[in-house]
Design a protein around this motif. Structure first.
Motif, PDB file in Angstrom:
ATOM      1  N   ARG A 309      40.744 -16.850 -24.439  1.00 35.84           N
ATOM      2  CA  ARG A 309      39.853 -16.054 -24.612  1.00 35.84           C
ATOM      3  C   ARG A 309      38.784 -15.777 -23.309  1.00 35.84           C
ATOM      4  O   ARG A 309      38.364 -14.674 -23.211  1.00 35.84           O
ATOM      5  CB  ARG A 309      38.566 -16.677 -25.564  1.00 35.84           C
ATOM      6  CG  ARG A 309      37.383 -15.863 -26.061  1.00 35.84           C
ATOM      7  CD  ARG A 309      36.728 -16.407 -27.295  1.00 35.84           C
ATOM      8  NE  ARG A 309      35.352 -15.821 -27.385  1.00 35.84           N
ATOM      9  CZ  ARG A 309      34.189 -16.344 -27.492  1.00 35.84           C
ATOM     10  NH1 ARG A 309      34.152 -17.733 -26.913  1.00 35.84           N
ATOM     11  NH2 ARG A 309      32.940 -15.620 -27.529  1.00 35.84           N
ATOM     12  N   GLY A 310      38.590 -16.854 -22.620  1.00 45.18           N
ATOM     13  CA  GLY A 310      37.758 -16.277 -21.452  1.00 45.18           C
ATOM     14  C   GLY A 310      38.297 -15.342 -20.419  1.00 45.18           C
ATOM     15  O   GLY A 310      37.978 -14.537 -19.872  1.00 45.18           O
ATOM     16  N   MET A 311      39.942 -15.778 -20.160  1.00 43.83           N
ATOM     17  CA  MET A 311      40.671 -14.824 -19.347  1.00 43.83           C
ATOM     18  C   MET A 311      40.646 -13.468 -19.989  1.00 43.83           C
ATOM     19  O   MET A 311      40.710 -12.607 -19.135  1.00 43.83           O
ATOM     20  CB  MET A 311      42.158 -15.507 -19.344  1.00 43.83           C
ATOM     21  CG  MET A 311      42.261 -16.855 -18.588  1.00 43.83           C
ATOM     22  SD  MET A 311      43.773 -17.549 -18.593  1.00 43.83           S
ATOM     23  CE  MET A 311      44.580 -16.716 -17.263  1.00 43.83           C
ATOM     24  N   ARG A 312      40.900 -13.473 -21.249  1.00 42.57           N
ATOM     25  CA  ARG A 312      41.068 -11.903 -21.685  1.00 42.57           C
ATOM     26  C   ARG A 312      39.820 -11.141 -21.499  1.00 42.57           C
ATOM     27  O   ARG A 312      39.597 -10.052 -21.278  1.00 42.57           O
ATOM     28  CB  ARG A 312      41.462 -12.214 -23.066  1.00 42.57           C
ATOM     29  CG  ARG A 312      42.866 -12.319 -23.479  1.00 42.57           C
ATOM     30  CD  ARG A 312      43.119 -12.898 -24.917  1.00 42.57           C
ATOM     31  NE  ARG A 312      44.595 -13.159 -25.144  1.00 42.57           N
ATOM     32  CZ  ARG A 312      45.025 -13.661 -26.013  1.00 42.57           C
ATOM     33  NH1 ARG A 312      44.329 -14.094 -26.963  1.00 42.57           N
ATOM     34  NH2 ARG A 312      46.489 -13.938 -26.141  1.00 42.57           N
ATOM     35  N   GLY A 313      38.478 -11.900 -21.739  1.00 43.52           N
ATOM     36  CA  GLY A 313      37.137 -11.209 -21.424  1.00 43.52           C
ATOM     37  C   GLY A 313      36.978 -10.859 -20.215  1.00 43.52           C
ATOM     38  O   GLY A 313      36.519  -9.759 -19.714  1.00 43.52           O
ATOM     39  N   THR A 314      37.503 -11.844 -19.273  1.00 44.23           N
ATOM     40  CA  THR A 314      37.170 -11.662 -17.959  1.00 44.23           C
ATOM     41  C   THR A 314      38.138 -10.253 -17.616  1.00 44.23           C
ATOM     42  O   THR A 314      37.987  -9.702 -16.521  1.00 44.23           O
ATOM     43  CB  THR A 314      37.318 -12.649 -17.032  1.00 44.23           C
ATOM     44  OG1 THR A 314      38.907 -13.592 -17.318  1.00 44.23           O
ATOM     45  CG2 THR A 314      36.115 -13.641 -17.044  1.00 44.23           C
ATOM     46  N   PHE A 315      39.306 -10.175 -18.028  1.00 46.38           N
ATOM     47  CA  PHE A 315      40.245  -9.184 -17.717  1.00 46.38           C
ATOM     48  C   PHE A 315      39.554  -7.884 -17.986  1.00 46.38           C
ATOM     49  O   PHE A 315      39.744  -6.859 -17.184  1.00 46.38           O
ATOM     50  CB  PHE A 315      41.589  -9.137 -18.442  1.00 46.38           C
ATOM     51  CG  PHE A 315      42.315  -7.947 -18.428  1.00 46.38           C
ATOM     52  CD1 PHE A 315      43.183  -7.837 -17.277  1.00 46.38           C
ATOM     53  CD2 PHE A 315      42.316  -6.976 -19.331  1.00 46.38           C
ATOM     54  CE1 PHE A 315      44.019  -6.792 -17.144  1.00 46.38           C
ATOM     55  CE2 PHE A 315      43.266  -5.877 -19.436  1.00 46.38           C
ATOM     56  CZ  PHE A 315      43.965  -5.630 -18.226  1.00 46.38           C
ATOM     57  N   ILE A 316      38.992  -7.659 -19.374  1.00 54.33           N
ATOM     58  CA  ILE A 316      38.179  -6.641 -19.449  1.00 54.33           C
ATOM     59  C   ILE A 316      36.923  -6.346 -18.399  1.00 54.33           C
ATOM     60  O   ILE A 316      36.700  -5.074 -17.893  1.00 54.33           O
ATOM     61  CB  ILE A 316      37.452  -6.313 -20.710  1.00 54.33           C
ATOM     62  CG1 ILE A 316      38.720  -6.759 -22.108  1.00 54.33           C
ATOM     63  CG2 ILE A 316      36.847  -5.311 -21.372  1.00 54.33           C
ATOM     64  CD1 ILE A 316      38.261  -6.807 -23.524  1.00 54.33           C
ATOM     65  N   CYS A 317      36.398  -7.275 -18.141  1.00 52.98           N
ATOM     66  CA  CYS A 317      35.220  -7.314 -17.207  1.00 52.98           C
ATOM     67  C   CYS A 317      35.815  -6.955 -15.831  1.00 52.98           C
ATOM     68  O   CYS A 317      35.141  -5.916 -15.198  1.00 52.98           O
ATOM     69  CB  CYS A 317      34.378  -8.620 -16.749  1.00 52.98           C
ATOM     70  SG  CYS A 317      33.430  -8.953 -18.297  1.00 52.98           S
ATOM     71  N   GLY A 318      37.070  -7.223 -15.431  1.00 51.33           N
ATOM     72  CA  GLY A 318      37.781  -6.690 -14.260  1.00 51.33           C
ATOM     73  C   GLY A 318      38.006  -5.243 -14.094  1.00 51.33           C
ATOM     74  O   GLY A 318      37.852  -4.528 -13.397  1.00 51.33           O
ATOM     75  N   CYS A 319      38.296  -4.713 -15.328  1.00 53.91           N
ATOM     76  CA  CYS A 319      38.604  -3.423 -15.483  1.00 53.91           C
ATOM     77  C   CYS A 319      37.604  -2.499 -15.472  1.00 53.91           C
ATOM     78  O   CYS A 319      37.385  -1.541 -14.531  1.00 53.91           O
ATOM     79  CB  CYS A 319      39.438  -3.062 -16.928  1.00 53.91           C
ATOM     80  SG  CYS A 319      41.060  -3.929 -16.968  1.00 53.91           S
ATOM     81  N   ILE A 320      36.392  -2.963 -16.243  1.00 56.59           N
ATOM     82  CA  ILE A 320      35.126  -2.375 -15.962  1.00 56.59           C
ATOM     83  C   ILE A 320      34.625  -2.242 -14.609  1.00 56.59           C
ATOM     84  O   ILE A 320      34.071  -1.230 -14.107  1.00 56.59           O
ATOM     85  CB  ILE A 320      34.139  -2.872 -16.954  1.00 56.59           C
ATOM     86  CG1 ILE A 320      34.552  -2.883 -18.497  1.00 56.59           C
ATOM     87  CG2 ILE A 320      32.501  -2.218 -16.715  1.00 56.59           C
ATOM     88  CD1 ILE A 320      33.675  -3.501 -19.434  1.00 56.59           C
ATOM     89  N   PHE A 321      34.724  -3.361 -13.952  1.00 58.03           N
ATOM     90  CA  PHE A 321      34.173  -3.538 -12.453  1.00 58.03           C
ATOM     91  C   PHE A 321      35.063  -2.567 -11.670  1.00 58.03           C
ATOM     92  O   PHE A 321      34.422  -1.870 -10.824  1.00 58.03           O
ATOM     93  CB  PHE A 321      34.430  -4.941 -11.953  1.00 58.03           C
ATOM     94  CG  PHE A 321      33.180  -5.524 -11.308  1.00 58.03           C
ATOM     95  CD1 PHE A 321      32.155  -5.484 -11.931  1.00 58.03           C
ATOM     96  CD2 PHE A 321      33.255  -6.102 -10.256  1.00 58.03           C
ATOM     97  CE1 PHE A 321      30.854  -6.234 -11.280  1.00 58.03           C
ATOM     98  CE2 PHE A 321      32.186  -6.647  -9.543  1.00 58.03           C
ATOM     99  CZ  PHE A 321      31.241  -6.656 -10.187  1.00 58.03           C
TER     100      PHE A 321
END
Length: 354
Positions: A309-321
């Motif tokens: 869950r944490g990795m998938r959420g940070t993946f979306i954050c990385g894409c937004i960044f």
């Protein structure tokens, strides 16, 4: 024409409608005259006519004593205001002093926020690094990890408030005559979304903790860039307003005007900030991509020791960044190009006039 009660309100509404029609008629006439000026054979006469028309257009667009007259013509509200406040709420102020007060309050809010954006993430970053050092060395010192994580969540909640407030204030400034690129309003909404997503992620996730450390350091540098904008560009902008080169409602932002010396300092800082942001986003997306492809946890509860869950959420954050970094760079390059084209046109006009 004098308005007497009880027909005073109707009379004022009629006068307001007449003003709107006159302003729209002036705008249409100016456009027609600009097209007609292109057919003038004498280049000197053509440049003189275009200069006069440009001054008239600038007067309507905010350089004149009445401010930006276009705001009287029922300007279309940005979607954000329509979504949050509805279509019937009128945020246009007719009095110029009130419009300028809104701009000054925006600058004051931005000036106060930059100190929070500079000090809070820096203290959190130093505290998190200290906690990492204690955990690696195995010392029995107090790491203060729980208060640090609580502080991180509080800062992310404040970022959500800050970016939404900035977007709303800029929408109000936009309908009152400020020349703000629509992307910067969208940028603040995307940033608010990213902050909200980070706030919703499990704070105990090692991946979220890794991203938070990088984000805190980057956010501190971002505050430094904003401080440069607020300190130097604001003074230059007021000078340009006094000279009639900017509207009285223009504000400091990533694409604001500045002198040559300021641009030599500001634009490199902006590109460093954007390149760093892109690196953090791409690095995060690449490292967490395998978790997105993993089938576990999508349709059923994941294992308790899993960090999916944490990795998938940070993946979306990385894409937004990464998306924000690319779009910010694109708009900065467009701004530089427009400035150079404007300066080139001014040089050409001087040569023809000479």
């Amino acid at each position: 024409m004098l308005c007497r009660q009880p027909d005073g309100v109707a009379c004022l509404s009629h006068l307001a409608g007449e003003c709107v029609l006159q302003i729209k008629s002036l705008q249409a006439n100016l456009q027609s005259l600009k097209r007609a000026a292109q057919s003038v054979n004498d280049k000197n006469d053509q440049q003189h006519i275009l200069q006069v028309l440009a001054e008239a257009t600038a007067t309507i667009n905010g350089v004149g004593p009445g401010g930006d007259l276009r705001r009287i013509c029922n300007p279309k509200a940005p979607r954000l205001l329509s979504y949050l406040l509805g279509d019937k709420v009128n945020l246009v102020t007719i009095r110029k002093d009130q419009a300028v007060a809104i701009r000054e309050e925006y600058h004051a809010f931005r000036n106060k926020a930059v100190w929070i954006m500079g000090t809070a993430p820096l203290l959190l970053y130093l505290g998190m690094k200290r906690a990492d050092h204690i955990s690696v060395d195995g010392k029995h010192s107090i790491s203060l990890t729980p208060p640090l994580l609580t502080g991180l969540q509080a800062y992310l909640a404040w970022l959500c408030y800050f970016y939404v407030a900035m977007a709303l204030r800029e929408c109000v400034l936009l309908v009152n005559g400020s020349h703000i690129r629509s992307w910067w309003i969208s940028h603040h909404m995307w940033s608010a979304l990213g902050s909200l997503l980070m706030l919703a992620l499990p704070i105990s996730s090692p991946t979220v903790y890794y991203f938070a450390e990088n984000f805190m350091l980057w956010s501190t540098f971002q505050a430094g860039v904003m401080l440069v904008q607020n300190r130097y560009q604001k003074r230059r902008m007021y000078t340009r307003i006094a000279l009639g080169k900017n509207s009285a409602m223009d504000v400091v932002s990533g694409e604001s005007s500045g002198s040559a010396g300021q641009l030599l300092l500001l634009y490199p800082l902006l590109f460093i900030l954007q390149a760093w942001q892109l690196y953090i986003g791409v690095d995060l997306a690449v490292k967490t991509w395998p978790a997105v492809m993993n089938k576990e946890g999508w349709l059923e509860q994941e294992h308790t020791t899993s960090d999916l869950r944490g990795m998938r959420g940070t993946f979306i954050c990385g894409c937004i960044f990464s998306f924000l970094a690319i779009m910010n760079s694109f708009n900065t390059i467009v701004t530089i190009t427009e400035k150079r084209q404007h300066e080139a046109r001014k040089v050409q006009q001087r040569k023809r006039a000479g």
